[in-house]
Design a protein around this motif. Structure first.
Motif, mmCIF file in Angstrom:
data_model
loop_
_atom_site.group_PDB
_atom_site.id
_atom_site.type_symbol
_atom_site.label_atom_id
_atom_site.label_comp_id
_atom_site.label_asym_id
_atom_site.label_seq_id
_atom_site.Cartn_x
_atom_site.Cartn_y
_atom_site.Cartn_z
ATOM 1 N N GLU A 1 -82.798 14.000 6.218
ATOM 2 C CA GLU A 1 -83.085 13.506 4.880
ATOM 3 C C GLU A 1 -84.311 12.605 5.000
ATOM 4 O OE1 GLU A 1 -79.556 11.234 4.355
ATOM 5 O OE2 GLU A 1 -78.347 12.968 3.807
ATOM 6 N N LEU A 2 -85.127 12.572 3.966
ATOM 7 C CA LEU A 2 -86.259 11.650 3.917
ATOM 8 C C LEU A 2 -85.891 10.531 2.957
ATOM 9 C CD1 LEU A 2 -89.263 14.158 3.799
ATOM 10 C CD2 LEU A 2 -88.303 12.969 5.781
ATOM 11 N N VAL A 3 -85.856 9.321 3.487
ATOM 12 C CA VAL A 3 -85.416 8.165 2.720
ATOM 13 C C VAL A 3 -86.565 7.175 2.607
ATOM 14 C CG1 VAL A 3 -83.731 6.279 2.654
ATOM 15 C CG2 VAL A 3 -83.082 8.498 3.623
ATOM 16 N N GLU A 4 -86.798 6.686 1.384
ATOM 17 C CA GLU A 4 -87.855 5.704 1.174
ATOM 18 C C GLU A 4 -87.526 4.448 1.968
ATOM 19 O OE1 GLU A 4 -88.839 3.407 -2.677
ATOM 20 O OE2 GLU A 4 -89.903 5.336 -2.805
ATOM 21 N N MET A 5 -88.512 3.935 2.688
ATOM 22 C CA MET A 5 -88.307 2.732 3.494
ATOM 23 C C MET A 5 -88.466 1.495 2.619
ATOM 24 S SD MET A 5 -90.194 3.786 7.042
ATOM 25 C CE MET A 5 -89.465 2.403 7.922
ATOM 26 N N LYS A 6 -87.586 0.542 2.813
ATOM 27 C CA LYS A 6 -87.645 -0.688 2.034
ATOM 28 C C LYS A 6 -88.870 -1.516 2.385
ATOM 29 C CE LYS A 6 -82.689 -0.721 1.692
ATOM 30 N NZ LYS A 6 -81.500 -0.975 2.439
ATOM 31 N N THR A 7 -89.286 -1.467 3.647
ATOM 32 C CA THR A 7 -90.413 -2.281 4.100
ATOM 33 C C THR A 7 -91.771 -1.682 3.759
ATOM 34 O OG1 THR A 7 -90.297 -1.218 6.271
ATOM 35 C CG2 THR A 7 -89.118 -3.314 6.002
ATOM 36 N N ASP A 8 -91.814 -0.361 3.560
ATOM 37 C CA ASP A 8 -93.088 0.312 3.276
ATOM 38 C C ASP A 8 -92.798 1.566 2.464
ATOM 39 O OD1 ASP A 8 -95.544 1.524 3.187
ATOM 40 O OD2 ASP A 8 -95.852 1.559 5.356
ATOM 41 N N ARG A 9 -92.960 1.459 1.178
ATOM 42 C CA ARG A 9 -92.597 2.568 0.286
ATOM 43 C C ARG A 9 -93.481 3.805 0.464
ATOM 44 N NH1 ARG A 9 -88.805 1.013 -3.359
ATOM 45 N NH2 ARG A 9 -88.557 -1.202 -3.721
ATOM 46 N N ARG A 10 -94.622 3.645 1.142
ATOM 47 C CA ARG A 10 -95.503 4.796 1.368
ATOM 48 C C ARG A 10 -94.949 5.721 2.442
ATOM 49 N NH1 ARG A 10 -100.575 2.045 3.263
ATOM 50 N NH2 ARG A 10 -98.945 0.697 4.070
ATOM 51 N N ASN A 11 -94.165 5.162 3.352
ATOM 52 C CA ASN A 11 -93.589 5.953 4.435
ATOM 53 C C ASN A 11 -92.125 6.252 4.149
ATOM 54 O OD1 ASN A 11 -95.753 6.215 6.286
ATOM 55 N ND2 ASN A 11 -95.516 4.061 6.819
ATOM 56 N N LYS A 12 -91.710 7.382 4.652
ATOM 57 C CA LYS A 12 -90.304 7.758 4.511
ATOM 58 C C LYS A 12 -89.661 7.791 5.883
ATOM 59 C CE LYS A 12 -90.664 10.362 0.229
ATOM 60 N NZ LYS A 12 -90.394 9.245 -0.624
ATOM 61 N N GLN A 13 -88.435 7.304 5.903
ATOM 62 C CA GLN A 13 -87.665 7.352 7.130
ATOM 63 C C GLN A 13 -87.056 8.743 7.263
ATOM 64 O OE1 GLN A 13 -84.437 4.572 7.265
ATOM 65 N NE2 GLN A 13 -83.771 5.234 9.289
ATOM 66 N N VAL A 14 -87.134 9.296 8.461
ATOM 67 C CA VAL A 14 -86.509 10.590 8.742
ATOM 68 C C VAL A 14 -85.153 10.282 9.346
ATOM 69 C CG1 VAL A 14 -86.728 12.785 9.942
ATOM 70 C CG2 VAL A 14 -88.792 11.572 9.215
ATOM 71 N N LYS A 15 -84.104 10.631 8.616
ATOM 72 C CA LYS A 15 -82.744 10.345 9.062
ATOM 73 C C LYS A 15 -81.965 11.651 9.209
ATOM 74 C CE LYS A 15 -80.457 6.804 7.846
ATOM 75 N NZ LYS A 15 -79.794 5.609 7.355
ATOM 76 N N LEU A 16 -81.089 11.660 10.180
ATOM 77 C CA LEU A 16 -80.197 12.808 10.316
ATOM 78 C C LEU A 16 -79.158 12.746 9.205
ATOM 79 C CD1 LEU A 16 -79.654 12.742 14.173
ATOM 80 C CD2 LEU A 16 -80.896 14.487 12.884
ATOM 81 N N SER A 17 -78.915 13.880 8.575
ATOM 82 C CA SER A 17 -77.822 13.970 7.611
ATOM 83 C C SER A 17 -76.519 14.011 8.403
ATOM 84 C CB SER A 17 -77.977 15.247 6.782
ATOM 85 O OG SER A 17 -77.835 16.384 7.634
ATOM 86 N N GLU A 18 -75.404 14.051 7.712
ATOM 87 C CA GLU A 18 -74.121 14.132 8.415
ATOM 88 C C GLU A 18 -74.049 15.403 9.260
ATOM 89 O OE1 GLU A 18 -69.415 14.279 7.309
ATOM 90 O OE2 GLU A 18 -70.716 13.063 6.025
ATOM 91 N N SER A 19 -74.443 16.533 8.669
ATOM 92 C CA SER A 19 -74.418 17.781 9.442
ATOM 93 C C SER A 19 -75.488 17.766 10.530
ATOM 94 C CB SER A 19 -74.593 19.001 8.530
ATOM 95 O OG SER A 19 -75.875 19.012 7.939
ATOM 96 N N GLY A 20 -76.618 17.098 10.249
ATOM 97 C CA GLY A 20 -77.676 16.980 11.239
ATOM 98 C C GLY A 20 -77.260 16.129 12.423
ATOM 99 N N ALA A 21 -76.490 15.070 12.152
ATOM 100 C CA ALA A 21 -75.997 14.216 13.235
ATOM 101 C C ALA A 21 -75.049 14.999 14.135
ATOM 102 C CB ALA A 21 -75.315 12.977 12.660
ATOM 103 N N GLU A 22 -74.199 15.812 13.537
ATOM 104 C CA GLU A 22 -73.285 16.653 14.325
ATOM 105 C C GLU A 22 -74.078 17.671 15.145
ATOM 106 O OE1 GLU A 22 -70.449 18.456 11.665
ATOM 107 O OE2 GLU A 22 -69.785 16.498 10.904
ATOM 108 N N TYR A 23 -75.049 18.280 14.510
ATOM 109 C CA TYR A 23 -75.910 19.272 15.167
ATOM 110 C C TYR A 23 -76.657 18.636 16.339
ATOM 111 C CZ TYR A 23 -79.830 22.648 15.448
ATOM 112 O OH TYR A 23 -80.773 23.544 15.870
ATOM 113 N N ALA A 24 -77.282 17.479 16.083
ATOM 114 C CA ALA A 24 -78.056 16.796 17.121
ATOM 115 C C ALA A 24 -77.159 16.335 18.265
ATOM 116 C CB ALA A 24 -78.809 15.612 16.520
ATOM 117 N N GLU A 25 -75.954 15.903 17.947
ATOM 118 C CA GLU A 25 -75.026 15.459 18.999
ATOM 119 C C GLU A 25 -74.694 16.624 19.927
ATOM 120 O OE1 GLU A 25 -73.127 13.087 21.425
ATOM 121 O OE2 GLU A 25 -74.153 12.323 19.651
#
Length: 165
Positions: A81-105
């Motif tokens: 998921e791409l989540v707006e960063m609180k510290t810098d709205r121009r950049n997005k944080q790349v986060k694993l979704s729930e299924s992505g976290a399982e996949y990555a694990e």
């Protein structure tokens, strides 16, 4: 004679690095990824709170375009998921979704376990020596490549610079 022995040692070291690289490439293919995608997934997995495309580019040395393409693929599969960063709205944080976290694990987590198991099989002194030697080698290569790049001109290499980007 010494020069030949040095060259043989350099070749052996190069072969080891290439062999390790091939092993990770084979693992990536075995789990249905490219080696680049595996690298990006690993960076996202290792940086759950502060991962941006910029960080991925810096750590992987991949182009922005390549990282963006991989992120889009992960988005399409619902792994990130791409989540707006609180510290810098121009950049997005790349986060694993729930299924992505399982996949990555399953993929990266297990690979980390394998690496940890291998490291347990060598002594503390061997691990430290491995790190020290790798650092010395890396620093030497970095310095020599910088020197070499500074000394090469277009005429020496036979033409204009080729930009493949």
């Amino acid at each position: 004679m010494v020069q030949l022995e040095n060259r043989m040692t350099e070749n052996r070291l190069s072969e080891k690095y290439q062999s390790l690289s091939r092993l990770f490439d084979e693992y990536a293919r075995a789990v249905g990824l490219t080696s680049m995608s595996l690298t990006v997934l690993g960076i996202i997995y290792d940086n759950p709170e502060e991962c941006t495309q910029k960080l991925i580019c810096e750590q992987s040395q991949f182009t922005k375009q390549s990282v963006n393409m991989i992120i889009k693929s992960f988005l399409k599969h619902g792994y990130v998921e791409l989540v707006e960063m609180k510290t810098d709205r121009r950049n997005k944080q790349v986060k694993l979704s729930e299924s992505g976290a399982e996949y990555a694990e399953k993929i990266v987590g297990r690979l980390c376990e394998v690496e940890a198991d291998v490291m347990k099989k060598i002594t503390d002194e061997q691990r430290e020596a491995l790190i020290v030697y790798a650092e010395i080698y890396e620093e030497g290569i970095r310095n020599e490549i910088a020197r070499l790049a500074g000394n090469i001109n277009k005429k020496e290499i036979g033409g204009d610079r080729i930009d493949t980007r």
